[in-house]
Design a protein around this motif. Structure first.
Motif: not given
Length: 311
Positions: A49, A10, A47, A8
């Motif tokens: 993933e 961000s 963000r 992840q």
């Protein structure tokens, strides 16, 4: 079992003044080398993933307005040859490549080839799932320059898009089951790519369906060194004569198909597991011996496995 890693990123992880520069680096690392420009808004948030399942990349991103461009200079720099399937989840996007324009609304999917320049324009905030597939995994489908072709949200392409979105979710809690479904995802992408290139989904010929069965059977039994024409024909419920005829339409024999797919699997393994002995790679790819792997790998790629790994 196929490994699946999830990461992840961000923009909130860095100072606000560095947020977009950080985001641009993440985009290039995740997809391919591109130039990224922010939208007119003063602040920026994003963000993403990412995950990789048996060499197929998945990236779910939610972010603000921006423009993305892959230029000839950037292509010459990294030369990565992949297909990107862009599934719009929220917002709108304009995609242009080779003179073709696609406008994506939620539920729609469009394809873009990294070997050709393209531009993406997101006027507002948006969410997308992007599936990154090496072209070697889809060798017989080409858009022939007709890139930036979308499959709309109300057609059969929606079934493919929904399957890919569901598969990405499944990886989070059941990676083993996701790995088992991955070959079906590749087959669906292969079919969707043919639709985008102009093939009518309701007019798929019996020969095309047989070809898909043969390719699917070979992929699933690739690690079996005893895989041969008799086994493939029996497993697909067709005669050997029929099997040879449908493969001939692609200009590729069964032997060449098996050899190419085994080498493709070996390429993924030697890169993903550089410490793994070549004898083990040979067994996992269905080669009878390390020497057979060496000879076949060199014949297909023009280099030895060791040289390929070092590059």
């Amino acid at each position: 079992m196929h490994a699946c890693s999830r990461t992840q990123w961000s923009s909130a992880d860095v100072e606000a003044s560095d947020a977009f520069a950080y985001w641009a680096d993440v985009v290039c690392d995740t997809f391919v080398g591109v130039a990224v420009r922010p939208g007119p808004d003063a602040g920026f948030e994003g963000r993403i993933e990412t995950s990789v399942l048996d060499g197929i990349g998945f990236a779910a991103l939610t972010t603000g307005p921006q423009q993305v461009a892959r230029t000839r200079r950037l292509i010459a720099r990294d030369r990565e040859d992949v297909l990107l399937a862009n599934i719009q989840l929220r917002g709108r996007a304009r995609l242009e490549q080779n003179g073709h324009v696609a406008v994506l609304t939620p539920g729609a999917m469009a394809f873009v080839e990294s070997a050709h320049p393209y531009a993406l324009d997101f006027a507002d905030g948006f969410s997308q799932l992007v599936v990154k597939v090496p072209r070697a995994r889809l060798p017989h489908r080409s858009l022939s320059g007709a890139t930036a072709v979308e499959l709309d949200a109300s057609g059969p392409g929606r079934v493919v898009a929904d399957f890919l979105v569901g598969l990405n979710r499944l990886q989070g809690h059941a990676p083993g089951e996701a790995a088992a479904l991955l070959p079906h995802a590749v087959d669906l992408l292969d079919t969707a790519l043919a639709w985008a290139a102009g093939a009518a989904p309701r007019q798929t010929s019996a020969a095309a369906l047989t070809r898909e069965r043969v390719h699917r059977f070979v992929r699933r039994h690739l690690t079996d060194p005893r895989l041969d024409a008799a086994a493939v024909a029996a497993g697909c419920g067709v005669s050997r004569r029929t099997m040879y005829r449908v493969l001939a339409q692609d200009g590729e024999s069964l032997t060449a198909l098996i050899r190419r797919l085994r080498v493709s699997q070996a390429q993924r393994l030697v890169l993903a597991h550089p410490e793994r002995p070549l004898a083990a790679v040979a067994r996992e790819c269905g080669f009878g011996s390390e020497a057979q792997l060496y000879r076949t790998f060199r014949a297909v790629t023009g280099m030895t496995p060791g040289v390929y790994r070092s590059r």
